[in-house]
Write an enzyme that holds these catalytic residues in place. Structure first.
Site, PDB file in Angstrom:
ATOM      1  N   ARG A 222       0.842  -1.202   0.000  1.00  0.00           N
ATOM      2  CA  ARG A 222       0.000   0.000   0.000  1.00  0.00           C
ATOM      3  C   ARG A 222       0.868   1.239   0.000  1.00  0.00           C
ATOM      4  O   ARG A 222       1.904   1.264   0.675  1.00  0.00           O
ATOM      5  CB  ARG A 222      -0.884   0.053   1.253  1.00  0.00           C
ATOM      6  CG  ARG A 222      -1.849  -1.077   1.381  1.00  0.00           C
ATOM      7  CD  ARG A 222      -3.071  -0.883   0.513  1.00  0.00           C
ATOM      8  NE  ARG A 222      -3.820  -2.124   0.461  1.00  0.00           N
ATOM      9  CZ  ARG A 222      -4.685  -2.431  -0.488  1.00  0.00           C
ATOM     10  NH1 ARG A 222      -4.904  -1.600  -1.483  1.00  0.00           N
ATOM     11  NH2 ARG A 222      -5.327  -3.576  -0.468  1.00  0.00           N
TER      12      ARG A 222
ATOM     13  N   HIS B  27      12.624  -3.209  -1.901  1.00  0.00           N
ATOM     14  CA  HIS B  27      12.021  -3.271  -3.240  1.00  0.00           C
ATOM     15  C   HIS B  27      12.796  -4.273  -4.101  1.00  0.00           C
ATOM     16  O   HIS B  27      14.029  -4.251  -4.106  1.00  0.00           O
ATOM     17  CB  HIS B  27      12.042  -1.875  -3.876  1.00  0.00           C
ATOM     18  CG  HIS B  27      11.361  -1.852  -5.202  1.00  0.00           C
ATOM     19  ND1 HIS B  27       9.991  -1.935  -5.337  1.00  0.00           N
ATOM     20  CD2 HIS B  27      11.866  -1.806  -6.468  1.00  0.00           C
ATOM     21  CE1 HIS B  27       9.676  -1.918  -6.618  1.00  0.00           C
ATOM     22  NE2 HIS B  27      10.789  -1.839  -7.325  1.00  0.00           N
TER      23      HIS B  27
ATOM     24  N   GLY C 152       6.974   9.478  -2.333  1.00  0.00           N
ATOM     25  CA  GLY C 152       6.792   8.948  -3.682  1.00  0.00           C
ATOM     26  C   GLY C 152       6.610   7.438  -3.686  1.00  0.00           C
ATOM     27  O   GLY C 152       6.534   6.803  -2.636  1.00  0.00           O
TER      28      GLY C 152
HETATM   29  C1  GRF Z   1       9.495  -8.528  -1.624  1.00  0.00           C
HETATM   30  O1  GRF Z   1      10.220  -8.818  -2.789  1.00  0.00           O
HETATM   31  C2  GRF Z   1       9.244  -7.062  -1.476  1.00  0.00           C
HETATM   32  O2  GRF Z   1      10.305  -6.263  -1.861  1.00  0.00           O
HETATM   33  C3  GRF Z   1       8.097  -6.899  -2.431  1.00  0.00           C
HETATM   34  O3  GRF Z   1       7.267  -7.990  -2.163  1.00  0.00           O
HETATM   35  C4  GRF Z   1       8.072  -9.070  -1.702  1.00  0.00           C
HETATM   36  C5  GRF Z   1       7.547  -9.497  -0.366  1.00  0.00           C
HETATM   37  O4  GRF Z   1       7.971 -10.778  -0.060  1.00  0.00           O
HETATM   38  N1  GRF Z   1       7.459  -5.627  -2.302  1.00  0.00           N
HETATM   39  P1  GRF Z   1       7.676 -11.427   1.372  1.00  0.00           P
HETATM   40  O5  GRF Z   1       6.230 -11.129   1.715  1.00  0.00           O
HETATM   41  O6  GRF Z   1       8.632 -10.811   2.349  1.00  0.00           O
HETATM   42  O7  GRF Z   1       7.914 -12.884   1.159  1.00  0.00           O
END
Ligand code: GRF
Length: 187
Positions: A90, A108, A142
């Site tokens: 979110r 990310h 952002g």
């Molecule tokens: C990770 O790659 C995170 O950066 C992305 O979603 C994934 C989440 O993985 N936004 P988890 O829920 O920690 O297994």
């Protein structure tokens, strides 16, 4: 140092942090784990580890700003030094960012500023890059922007599917998140 971790899904990055804390390798307290949906598996991981959990269910709020205010209030009630968005899908408001300014950490699955947004792995594959990776950064208002703390590259294999590449990136991402938190504690 006290942290609150926000998740939306599996929570494997959260698990890496829990494991490091339990192993005595990461001297911090996970004050709570929060989610925007009741079925986030990360909540079960937290409960199994005896960590407090909370849910501010996005879908049950007709007004985004009311949801956001409730999320901000709930997170703040745990008095965290750092809030970690670990697969929290979110976008939070400027007022959430203001409240936790310089203390909201995001992970990310791409080498920012390339491929921000919810489909960083898919977008990197579609572009045809040969190298992608993961980024840990302080989040600002952002989408996946803000000062970068750490990055690590992952080579893309020929013909690799999104899920396979994302899993290989997450193996690196989990380690990078734990290492970054450890450096934040030390500094
Ligand atoms: C990770 O790659 C995170 O950066 C992305 O979603 C994934 C989440 O993985 N936004 P988890 O829920 O920690 O297994």
């Amino acid at each position: 140092m006290r942290i609150v971790v926000l998740v939306s899904g599996s929570g494997s990055n959260l698990q890496a942090v829990i494991d490091a804390v339990q192993a005595g390798d990461l001297p911090l307290e996970i004050a709570a784990v929060g989610a925007d949906r009741v079925d986030a598996y990360g909540l079960e991981r937290a409960e199994a580890a005896g960590i407090s959990t909370f849910v501010v269910p996005f879908r049950e709020y007709s007004d985004r700003s009311v949801w956001d205010a409730e999320l901000t209030r709930t997170v703040a009630s745990y008095e965290p030094d750092v809030v970690v968005s670990s697969g929290f899908m979110r976008i939070v408001s400027a007022s959430f960012i203001e409240t936790f300014h310089g203390r909201y950490l995001n992970t990310h699955p791409a080498l920012l500023p390339a491929f921000p947004g919810a489909h960083g792995v898919r977008d990197a594959l579609a572009y045809g890059v040969k190298v992608t990776g993961c980024t840990v950064h302080w989040a600002d208002a952002g989408v996946d922007t803000g000062p970068i703390i750490a990055q690590e590259a992952v080579e893309v294999r020929d013909g690799e599917a999104e899920a396979e590449l994302h899993e290989r990136i997450k193996q690196v991402e989990r380690r990078l998140l734990v290492r970054t938190l450890s450096e934040i504690v030390q500094n």
